[in-house]
Design an enzyme around this catalytic site. Sequence first.
Site, PDB file in Angstrom:
ATOM      1  N   SER A   1       0.993  -1.138   0.447  1.00 23.50           N
ATOM      2  CA  SER A   1      -0.202   0.112  -0.558  1.00 23.50           C
ATOM      3  C   SER A   1       0.610   1.023   0.132  1.00 23.50           C
ATOM      4  CB  SER A   1      -0.875   0.296   1.433  1.00 23.50           C
ATOM      5  OG  SER A   1      -0.203   0.628   2.503  1.00 23.50           O
TER       6      SER A   1
ATOM      7  N   TYR B   1       0.329  -1.975  10.888  1.00 25.08           N
ATOM      8  CA  TYR B   1      -0.331  -1.799   9.068  1.00 25.08           C
ATOM      9  C   TYR B   1       0.981  -0.902   8.487  1.00 25.08           C
ATOM     10  CZ  TYR B   1      -2.443  -1.995   4.834  1.00 25.08           C
ATOM     11  OH  TYR B   1      -2.929  -2.460   3.382  1.00 25.08           O
TER      12      TYR B   1
END
Length: 263
Positions: free
Chosen positions: A146, A159
Amino acid sequence: MQDNQFDLTGKVAVVTGASRGLGQYLGRALARAGADLVITSRKLGDLTPFKEEIEALGRRALPLELDLRDEASIRAMAPKAIKHYGKIDVLVNNAGCNVRKPAVDITWEDWNLVLDTNLRGSFFVAQAFAPHMIANGYGRVINIGSVTSVFGYAGIGPYCASRGGIKQLTMSLADEWGVHGITVNCLAPGWFKTKQNAVLYENPEWVEYLKDRIPLKRPGQPNDLNGAIVFLASDASAYITGQTLLVDGGISTGAIRATTAKK
């Protein structure tokens, strides 16, 4: 060399985490380009609607159960996929999770949930398919990262750590497996609305804040990933490996105005 290097006809792609969100976006794009699919989820029944959708496109789809936090589940899934189709050409390591909390509130369990799923799980799924791809002298491994693979954001520390790890893991595996004809790349989406982050999009002020930071002035839409995933899965990317391809509307430029005037 085939005329259309982006044609995936005859290829078989595994897409993990395909019961919702980005996994389905990516799976649809690969199927429309000609690939047959193996689709996975922790709950097999959750895959039925998507299996039917892929078959309506004229492609085959094999649903398999997969829990990325369970080594035995990973070890069982890969042979089933290979046996069913006789080969696996493409692996899309998409399945993941997130915990949104201030860093001081993250628990030991929160950390393990995110890192075990996003990073450890992705590694061992790739490892499970690697001997098959090595034997065939061909493979496309696409790890889904990401924008947090290259940027840090408050409130999602585990994350960010997992996605930064995916970027580094991608480079390591690319170096190790390139000699066997396997490319390993990271596809890093920016801000796309999914079930995982849908609550954020319920806040109009946050959406406007987000759009202001994106040079293209909008969050990503499902079709924005189509070209990138097909490219990385296809022979068009045969000489590209170890790379992180950001599909983020430009937010990774920094997107902070140096003047007070809006363009």
